[in-house]
Design an enzyme around this catalytic site. Structure first.
Site, mmCIF file in Angstrom:
data_model
loop_
_atom_site.group_PDB
_atom_site.id
_atom_site.type_symbol
_atom_site.label_atom_id
_atom_site.label_comp_id
_atom_site.label_asym_id
_atom_site.label_seq_id
_atom_site.Cartn_x
_atom_site.Cartn_y
_atom_site.Cartn_z
ATOM 1 N N SER A 260 -0.119 -62.323 -17.590
ATOM 2 C CA SER A 260 -0.981 -61.841 -18.653
ATOM 3 C C SER A 260 -2.421 -62.338 -18.497
ATOM 4 O O SER A 260 -2.996 -62.155 -17.437
ATOM 5 C CB SER A 260 -0.364 -62.244 -19.995
ATOM 6 O OG SER A 260 -0.784 -61.351 -20.974
ATOM 7 N N HIS A 401 6.777 -57.471 -22.370
ATOM 8 C CA HIS A 401 5.731 -58.337 -21.807
ATOM 9 C C HIS A 401 6.240 -59.772 -21.739
ATOM 10 O O HIS A 401 6.437 -60.424 -22.769
ATOM 11 C CB HIS A 401 4.523 -58.247 -22.756
ATOM 12 C CG HIS A 401 3.300 -58.937 -22.258
ATOM 13 N ND1 HIS A 401 2.621 -58.547 -21.126
ATOM 14 C CD2 HIS A 401 2.616 -60.003 -22.756
ATOM 15 C CE1 HIS A 401 1.570 -59.327 -20.954
ATOM 16 N NE2 HIS A 401 1.548 -60.215 -21.930
HETATM 17 C C1 GTR Z 1 -3.134 -60.046 -25.403
HETATM 18 C C2 GTR Z 1 -4.306 -59.474 -24.654
HETATM 19 C C3 GTR Z 1 -3.908 -59.131 -23.252
HETATM 20 C C4 GTR Z 1 -3.095 -60.226 -22.579
HETATM 21 C C5 GTR Z 1 -2.185 -60.969 -23.538
HETATM 22 C C6 GTR Z 1 -1.665 -62.332 -23.064
HETATM 23 O O1 GTR Z 1 -3.407 -60.308 -26.707
HETATM 24 O O2 GTR Z 1 -4.741 -58.341 -25.345
HETATM 25 O O3 GTR Z 1 -5.058 -58.807 -22.496
HETATM 26 O O4 GTR Z 1 -3.897 -61.099 -21.907
HETATM 27 O O5 GTR Z 1 -2.785 -61.223 -24.751
HETATM 28 O O6 GTR Z 1 -2.354 -63.070 -22.376
HETATM 29 O O7 GTR Z 1 -0.553 -62.664 -23.441
#
Ligand code: GTR
Length: 421
Positions: A260, A401
Site C-alpha cells: 500500500s 487490500h
Molecule cells: C489509503 C490510501 C491508499 C493506500 C492505503 C494504505 O487510505 O488512499 O493510497 O496507501 O491507504 O496505505 O493502506
C-alpha cells in the site's frame, strides 16, 4: 493567527472534499488518455538500446518523478551512528534476532530508526527481505524481546493507544502479515523498520527527517522537495547502507517489499537506489503502480487532499489534471529495470485499481526487452490467483487490500526464481 485560520480552512476543505469524493469504478467512464512515451527522449530521439536507456532516458524520467511527484532529497550529508542494541537467538535457536539503532543527526537535531532483523543461522550470507511496517516493529510478531517503538504512532482505542505512544497491548498484532518463521525456513532473512521512525505519517513537517535538512528559517520542504513517501524511501536506502555492512547478509540479494502506501515508498526507493536487487509492490495503487491517467478508484486529487504530505507540493498541480503529467506510473516501474520487479493486486481492492497496476507492469516490459529480458507476455490480465513470473512478475489474488500468505508465497518463489537460477 493567520496560520491557524488557514490551517482550519484547509481542514474543512479536506474533509468536505474527501467526504464528497465519489470514486469511478466503471471502465467505460475512463476518459480517453494517451500515455507519455517511455522510449522517446525529451529531444524527440528514439531509445532503442539499453545504453541509451541507462545513460539518457532513465535520467530524464527520474528527474521528472523527483521534481513533480515524490520530491528531491535536499543535498547535504547527515551524521549516522549505528548501534547494535540486541542480538539474541530466535525460533528455538535456528535464527538470530537483532535490533540495530540508526541515529541521524544534523542541524542540532536528531532522530533514530530501529532496524529489526531476523536471520536464519545458515553459515553463509543470506538473501533478505527489507520492508517498512505500519505500526511498529513489535507488532510484526509476538516476541517479548522486541523493543516498543518510542516514535509517534496513531491513536488506537483497540490497543489502548491514547497519547500516540505504543503500548504492550498491540505486541504481535500484525503477525498475520509477517510469516517470519516461514521466511527463515526458506533461507531468507527479514529486516523491517517502523515507517514512523523516519517520518510520522501526518501532515506535519516539523517532525521526522525533514527538519534535519532545512536551510535556516525553513519550516516546510520546497515545492520540489521530498514529501513523506520520499522520506520513507530515503530511510530504506539508509537501512541498505547498514545491510551492506552486516557479515551475515548478502547485499547483492536484498528484496524490497512494501504494501500500500509503503509499496509506493518501496517502488520509489527501488527506482532511486539501484542496490536493491528485487522490488515488490503489494497493492500500491495511486502514486504507486497504478496508472494515474485512468482515474479509477483513488485519484491524484483525492490522494493529494487526503494525504497532502505524501508527495511533493508540485504534484498538486496535477489534481484533476493528470494529462499534464510529464510521466505516468509505468515509467516508475521501468526505472527498476533490469532488476526483477513484481506488482501484485487484489480483486477486492478496486480503490488501488488492479488493472492500472497490471498495465504499468505490462508497459514497463518494453524497457526490460531492451536488456534482453522478458516482461509480462501480453496486455490481458491473468486470471485471479494465477501469478506470472518473468523478470516482471504480476498477480491478482482473491480477497481484499492486505498482505497475505498467498502474496508472501509468490514473493519467496519469485526471489528463488531469480536468485537460485
Ligand atoms: C489509503 C490510501 C491508499 C493506500 C492505503 C494504505 O487510505 O488512499 O493510497 O496507501 O491507504 O496505505 O493502506
Amino acid at each position: 493567527m493567520k496560520f491557524i485560520f488557514l490551517a482550519m480552512l484547509g481542514f474543512v476543505f479536506t474533509n468536505a472534499y474527501t467526504q464528497n469524493f465519489v470514486p469511478n469504478y466503471d471502465e467505460s467512464k475512463i476518459p480517453d488518455y494517451v500515455l507519455p512515451q517511455l522510449l522517446i527522449s525529451k529531444d524527440g530521439s528514439k531509445v532503442s538500446t539499453a545504453t541509451q536507456w541507462k545513460n539518457k532516458r532513465r535520467n530524464e524520467l527520474l528527474a521528472n518523478f523527483q521534481t513533480y511527484i515524490y520530491g528531491k532529497v535536499p543535498n547535504g550529508d547527515v551524521d549516522v551512528q549505528t548501534q547494535l542494541i540486541k542480538k539474541l537467538d530466535a525460533f528455538g535457536g535456528k535464527a538470530i534476532m537483532k535490533e540495530v539503532k540508526i541515529t541521524f543527526s544534523r542541524n542540532q537535531k536528531k532522530i533514530s530508526m530501529n532496524l529489526l532483523i531476523y536471520l536464519p543461522k545458515s553459515g553463509t550470507k543470506v538473501p533478505i527481505f527489507l520492508a517498512l511496517n505500519f505500526n511498529g516493529n513489535y507488532t510484526i510478531i509476538n516476541d517479548p524481546n522486541i523493543s516498543l517503538t518510542t516514535s509517534w504512532v496513531p491513536n488506537n482505542e483497540k490497543f489502548n493507544i491514547t497519547d500516540h505512544q505504543a503500548t504492550e497491548s498491540s505486541r504481535g498484532s500484525a503477525h498475520r502479515r509477517w510469516p517470519v518463521e516461514e521466511i527463515i525456513d526458506h533461507g531468507y532473512g527479514l529486516a523491517t523498520i517502523y515507517y514512523g521512525d523516519i517520518d510520522p505519517d501526518k501532515n506535519d513537517f516539523s517532525d521526522g527527517i525533514h527538519p534535519l535538512f532545512y536551510t535556516p528559517g525553513q519550516v516546510h520542504p520546497a515545492k520540489d522537495e521530498w514529501g513523506s513517501i520520499s522520506a520513507w524511501a530515503w530511510g530504506l536506502s539508509r537501512a541498505m547502507d547498514y545491510l551492506e555492512k552486516d557479515d551475515n547478509i548478502d547485499p547483492s540479494k536484498v528484496i524490497l517489499l512494501g504494501h500500500s502506501r509503503l509499496g509506493k515508498a518501496a517502488l520509489w526507493a527501488g527506482a532511486t537506489d539501484e542496490r536493491f536487487a528485487i522490488v515488490i509492490s503489494n497493492e500500491s495503487g495511486c502514486g504507486g503502480a497504478a496508472i494515474s491517467r485512468r482515474k479509477i478508484g483513488e485519484t491524484v486529487a483525492r490522494i493529494n487532499t487526503s494525504f497532502p504530505h505524501w508527495f511533493c507540493d508540485n504534484f498538486k498541480q496535477f489534481n484533476n489534471n493528470e494529462d499534464a503529467l510529464p510521466v505516468d506510473q509505468h515509467m516508475l516501474i521501468a526505472l527498476i529495470a533490469p532488476r526483477p520487479v513484481y506488482v501484485a493486486s487484489a480483486e477486492g481492492d478496486k480503490w488501488s485499481d488492479p488493472k492500472g497496476e497490471f498495465f504499468s507492469a505490462y508497459y514497463a516490459g518494453k524497457v526490460y526487452q531492451l536488456f534482453g529480458l522478458t516482461g509480462l507476455p501480453n496486455d490481458k490480465m491473468p486470471k485471479v490467483n494465477s501469478p506470472i513470473m518473468r523478470t516482471v512478475g504480476y498477480h491478482i489474488r482473491t480477497g481484499k487490500h492486505d498482505l497475505t500468505d498467498f502474496d508472501w508465497n509468490q514473493y519467496l518463489k519469485f526471489a528463488d526464481l531469480h536468485f537460485k537460477k
